[in-house]
Design a protein around this motif. Structure first.
Motif, PDB file in Angstrom:
ATOM      1  N   UNK A  64       1.239  -0.619   0.096  1.00  0.00           N
ATOM      2  CA  UNK A  64      -0.162  -0.051  -0.216  1.00  0.00           C
ATOM      3  C   UNK A  64       0.626   1.455   0.014  1.00  0.00           C
ATOM      4  N   UNK A 103     -20.816   4.909  10.470  1.00  0.00           N
ATOM      5  CA  UNK A 103     -20.329   4.605  11.379  1.00  0.00           C
ATOM      6  C   UNK A 103     -18.392   4.359  10.460  1.00  0.00           C
ATOM      7  N   UNK A 104     -18.464   4.250  10.228  1.00  0.00           N
ATOM      8  CA  UNK A 104     -16.280   4.087  10.104  1.00  0.00           C
ATOM      9  C   UNK A 104     -15.369   4.577   9.310  1.00  0.00           C
ATOM     10  N   UNK A 105     -14.369   5.178   9.091  1.00  0.00           N
ATOM     11  CA  UNK A 105     -13.611   6.468   9.194  1.00  0.00           C
ATOM     12  C   UNK A 105     -12.440   5.863   8.159  1.00  0.00           C
ATOM     13  N   UNK A 108      -8.697   4.049   3.685  1.00  0.00           N
ATOM     14  CA  UNK A 108      -7.441   3.713   2.668  1.00  0.00           C
ATOM     15  C   UNK A 108      -7.992   3.120   1.860  1.00  0.00           C
ATOM     16  N   UNK A 111      -9.892   4.882  -0.764  1.00  0.00           N
ATOM     17  CA  UNK A 111      -9.063   5.002  -1.899  1.00  0.00           C
ATOM     18  C   UNK A 111      -7.724   4.520  -2.726  1.00  0.00           C
ATOM     19  N   UNK A 115      -8.287   5.822  -6.777  1.00  0.00           N
ATOM     20  CA  UNK A 115      -7.447   5.875  -7.221  1.00  0.00           C
ATOM     21  C   UNK A 115      -7.104   4.613  -8.787  1.00  0.00           C
ATOM     22  N   UNK A 129     -16.362   9.175   4.107  1.00  0.00           N
ATOM     23  CA  UNK A 129     -16.212   8.092   4.631  1.00  0.00           C
ATOM     24  C   UNK A 129     -17.349   8.859   5.895  1.00  0.00           C
ATOM     25  N   UNK A 130     -17.658   7.572   6.713  1.00  0.00           N
ATOM     26  CA  UNK A 130     -18.823   7.345   7.758  1.00  0.00           C
ATOM     27  C   UNK A 130     -19.678   8.025   6.569  1.00  0.00           C
ATOM     28  N   UNK A 154     -15.129  -2.253   9.361  1.00  0.00           N
ATOM     29  CA  UNK A 154     -14.606  -2.369  10.977  1.00  0.00           C
ATOM     30  C   UNK A 154     -16.389  -3.373  10.649  1.00  0.00           C
ATOM     31  N   UNK A 155     -16.551  -5.126  11.629  1.00  0.00           N
ATOM     32  CA  UNK A 155     -17.016  -6.011  12.020  1.00  0.00           C
ATOM     33  C   UNK A 155     -18.963  -5.244  12.062  1.00  0.00           C
ATOM     34  N   UNK A 156     -18.466  -3.770  12.900  1.00  0.00           N
ATOM     35  CA  UNK A 156     -19.359  -3.639  13.340  1.00  0.00           C
ATOM     36  C   UNK A 156     -20.748  -2.417  12.355  1.00  0.00           C
ATOM     37  N   UNK A 157     -19.882  -2.184  11.173  1.00  0.00           N
ATOM     38  CA  UNK A 157     -19.941  -1.539  10.957  1.00  0.00           C
ATOM     39  C   UNK A 157     -20.930  -2.091   8.927  1.00  0.00           C
ATOM     40  N   UNK A 159     -23.225  -4.018   8.816  1.00  0.00           N
ATOM     41  CA  UNK A 159     -24.036  -4.623   7.968  1.00  0.00           C
ATOM     42  C   UNK A 159     -25.452  -2.982   7.669  1.00  0.00           C
TER      43      UNK A 159
ATOM     44  N   UNK B  94     -24.862   0.189  18.962  1.00  0.00           N
ATOM     45  CA  UNK B  94     -24.240  -1.334  18.278  1.00  0.00           C
ATOM     46  C   UNK B  94     -22.944  -0.709  16.962  1.00  0.00           C
ATOM     47  N   UNK B  95     -22.471   0.154  17.136  1.00  0.00           N
ATOM     48  CA  UNK B  95     -21.517   0.776  16.506  1.00  0.00           C
ATOM     49  C   UNK B  95     -20.373   0.876  17.415  1.00  0.00           C
ATOM     50  N   UNK B  96     -19.139   0.833  17.482  1.00  0.00           N
ATOM     51  CA  UNK B  96     -17.706   0.827  17.966  1.00  0.00           C
ATOM     52  C   UNK B  96     -17.559   2.528  17.855  1.00  0.00           C
ATOM     53  N   UNK B  98     -15.177   5.907  16.395  1.00  0.00           N
ATOM     54  CA  UNK B  98     -13.776   5.642  16.048  1.00  0.00           C
ATOM     55  C   UNK B  98     -13.084   6.554  15.691  1.00  0.00           C
ATOM     56  N   UNK B  99     -12.088   6.847  14.949  1.00  0.00           N
ATOM     57  CA  UNK B  99     -11.815   8.364  14.976  1.00  0.00           C
ATOM     58  C   UNK B  99     -12.764   9.333  13.769  1.00  0.00           C
ATOM     59  N   UNK B 161      -2.828   8.249   5.289  1.00  0.00           N
ATOM     60  CA  UNK B 161      -2.651   7.697   4.029  1.00  0.00           C
ATOM     61  C   UNK B 161      -1.102   8.711   3.289  1.00  0.00           C
ATOM     62  N   UNK B 212      -0.924  -5.110   3.592  1.00  0.00           N
ATOM     63  CA  UNK B 212      -0.521  -3.915   3.913  1.00  0.00           C
ATOM     64  C   UNK B 212       0.818  -2.977   3.235  1.00  0.00           C
ATOM     65  N   UNK B 320     -13.146  -8.896  14.609  1.00  0.00           N
ATOM     66  CA  UNK B 320     -14.104  -8.464  15.869  1.00  0.00           C
ATOM     67  C   UNK B 320     -15.219  -9.144  15.041  1.00  0.00           C
ATOM     68  N   UNK B 322     -19.944  -9.106  14.847  1.00  0.00           N
ATOM     69  CA  UNK B 322     -20.199  -8.409  15.079  1.00  0.00           C
ATOM     70  C   UNK B 322     -21.505  -8.148  16.071  1.00  0.00           C
ATOM     71  N   UNK B 323     -21.269  -7.386  16.209  1.00  0.00           N
ATOM     72  CA  UNK B 323     -22.229  -6.698  17.550  1.00  0.00           C
ATOM     73  C   UNK B 323     -24.050  -7.209  17.337  1.00  0.00           C
TER      74      UNK B 323
END
Lengths: 218, 345
Positions: A64, A103-105, A108, A111, A115, A129-130, A154-157, A159, B94-96, B98-99, B161, B212, B320, B322-323
């Motif tokens: 990457x 829910x996810x940010x 990479x 992107x 590209x 994102x998100x 993420x596994x939590x997002x 769905x 349900x959602x962890x 994040x940044x 990035x 990666x 991880x 899933x919730x």
């Protein structure tokens, strides 16, 4: 040293593969200064170099960081050459709406796909994102996109990807768009389960998937 | 031989014989705070991210309802980045978390603070106190405290990035940031062990996979700093578990050099083949979390039996959860391990 389009295109391609942003910019300026065909320099130079970088990524010689540096070089060259393209050369391209689900940010992976889709000649509408499900759908309608590409790490997002497919179905729009999914926890089985049209395990594979889906009858 | 869960896990991590493998779920990146449990008990996220009492309750709820043989804290991967200046969205039930935004555009911009002061801020004390509460109330079941790995933390503080490019373009700048991040993680681990009474420290570093980084940069950055962390944690007398995400085929020789007491991997990795190649590894994993969410309990039982048959040393989810995973699926996994006693002692 006499420069021809052929030698400059080859040098551009090499500069992209070698992750040399400065050299790529200088060569692109030379193309402009010599009055050479900017479209040919893009296709045979910058895009060719990015395609070579993508192949090195597929064969795991590049990873990457390398791919991102190659893309910086490609975009530096594009920035120089694009203003010199004649308007007539603006061919109509297939559009793809891409983004990381709500829910996810982590972006990479998204992107990288963007590209390589850029380099493959698609017009990519990058939502970032998100992104909530309805924005994918609204943007795809407004832009007349053919493909909606969804990413998450993420596994939590995960769905949230199913929510986009569901929203399309509820609006009787499911057949208008191909939905593709990808990211760390995603698999073909997950894609099948949520009714997506495709899954790709890597960015180069995502480009091939888009090429295949776009040539399929809707 | 009948061992309590804590003794069994510690024995496995010391490469001593046990009656059967432990079945655990570390917390942190791989936590099992599923919606079903939180709705049942009322000890919910995101509130439990901020309240040590609630965090301890939730960790004990998870252990009780799933049958995992450990308690795991915290329930996110953002404690470390937050104390280094990142803006965090603390997520939902349900959602962890994040940044939201990394504070630094480049490794050159990172202001190196004082690690000891940084671990006295944010939610560090919440996690330490939660660990202590659980450890005091439960002497037989281990508390695993999870950290976010050095590369993942650095890539949550610097725009990722740019960060990945700077691993190549500005190695000295990248090392400067990673040295500091590793110091902060070690200081956090020290508090968890000495004040929090944590039995084991685990680390997950999802931004540092072989896929990666490739083998060269995995060795220069991931291996180097994970091993620095391992040495500091071992000096504090605690065992250390490392989870490496993704496919590891290009970094197998590097994995063999990790100085952890167990190596956990994702579902696509053939752990028994990895162990055959590097017999000194203590393997952990790697039941597909996709299967845990979607397969039948019967199928999960069978997959768990396969892991036991393959002599995986510690049985655990591969990634991880899933919730929306349900407890009957997880219990199918934990009950299968507990029912196995195949003469390993």
């Amino acid at each position: 040293m006499p420069e021809t389009l052929d030698t400059l295109a080859q040098s551009l391609s090499d500069a992209v593969v070698n992750m040399d942003e400065e050299r790529t910019r200088e060569l692109a300026i030379a193309v402009v200064d010599l009055g050479l065909n900017p479209l040919a320099a893009i296709e045979r130079g910058l895009v060719d170099g990015m395609n070579r970088a993508g192949k090195l990524f597929e064969t795991e010689e590049y990873f990457i960081p390398e791919l991102l540096l190659c893309s910086d070089a490609m975009y530096a060259g594009l920035e120089v050459l694009r203003p010199h393209l004649p308007n007539a050369s603006e061919v109509k391209k297939h559009k793809i709406v891409i983004g990381v689900v709500e829910g996810d940010t982590h972006d990479i992976g998204k992107n990288l796909v963007k590209i390589l889709l850029d380099a493959a000649g698609y017009e990519v509408v990058d939502l970032g994102r998100d992104i909530e499900p309805k924005r994918f759908v609204e943007t795809a309608i407004r832009e007349g996109a053919r493909v909606i590409a969804l990413s998450t790490l993420m596994t939590t997002t995960m769905d949230a990807m199913a929510d986009v497919v569901r929203l399309l179905a509820e609006g009787n729009l499911r057949d208008r768009f191909k939905v593709i999914v990808g990211g760390g926890p995603i698999s073909q089985a997950f894609a099948d389960r949520i009714g997506a049209d495709g899954y790709a395990a890597s960015a180069p594979a995502a480009v091939k998937l888009v090429q295949r889906l776009i040539t399929e009858p809707a | 031989m009948s061992l309590c869960p804590k003794e069994r896990l510690l024995r496995v991590l010391r490469k001593e014989s046990v009656d059967r493998p432990p079945v655990i779920c570390t917390g942190g990146m791989m936590n099992a705070a599923i919606v079903e449990i939180m709705q049942k008990t009322g000890h919910t996220l995101p509130e439990a991210h901020f309240d040590s009492g609630l965090m301890a309750e939730l960790a004990q709820d998870v252990q009780g309802h799933t049958g995992f043989e450990n308690f795991g804290v915290p329930f996110c991967m953002t404690v470390e980045a937050e104390i280094l200046g990142s803006q965090i969205d603390h997520g939902t039930l349900a959602c962890e978390p994040k940044i939201v935004r990394e504070p630094y555009p480049s490794v050159r911009d990172v202001v190196i603070g004082n690690a000891a002061a940084q671990v006295n801020s944010g939610r560090v004390q919440t996690v330490v106190d939660a660990s202590r509460r659980i450890a005091r109330a439960n002497s037989d079941v281990p508390v695993i405290a999870s950290l976010t790995g050095p590369i993942s933390t650095a890539a949550s503080v610097v725009d990722p990035m740019t960060f990945y490019k700077e691993l190549r373009k500005d190695p000295s700048g990248a090392h400067r940031v990673l040295e500091h991040v590793t110091l902060v993680l070690a200081a956090f681990a020290e508090k968890l062990i000495t004040e929090g009474g944590a039995t084991v420290i685990a680390v997950g570093d999802p931004s540092a996979t072989g896929e990666i980084l490739g083998p060269v940069m995995f060795e220069e950055y991931a291996l180097r700093y994970l091993n620095q962390l391992a040495d500091r944690i071992h000096a504090l007398g605690a065992p250390f578990i490392i989870h490496i995400c993704g496919d590891v085929k290009r970094v197998r020789p590097q994995l063999a050099q990790l100085r952890s007491d167990a190596l956990s991997t994702d579902a696509m990795v053939n752990l028994s083949a990895l162990k055959a190649e590097y017999p000194h590894l203590t393997t952990m994993g790697n039941l597909s979390t996709y299967a845990l969410q979607w397969s039948t309990p019967e199928k999960i039982t069978q997959m768990t039996e396969n892991l036991i048959r393959d002599e995986i040393d510690i049985i655990s989810p591969a990634c991880g959860l899933s919730t929306s995973t349900s407890t009957d699926r997880i219990r199918a996994m934990t009950a299968t391990v507990k029912a196995s006693r195949e003469g390993m002692a």
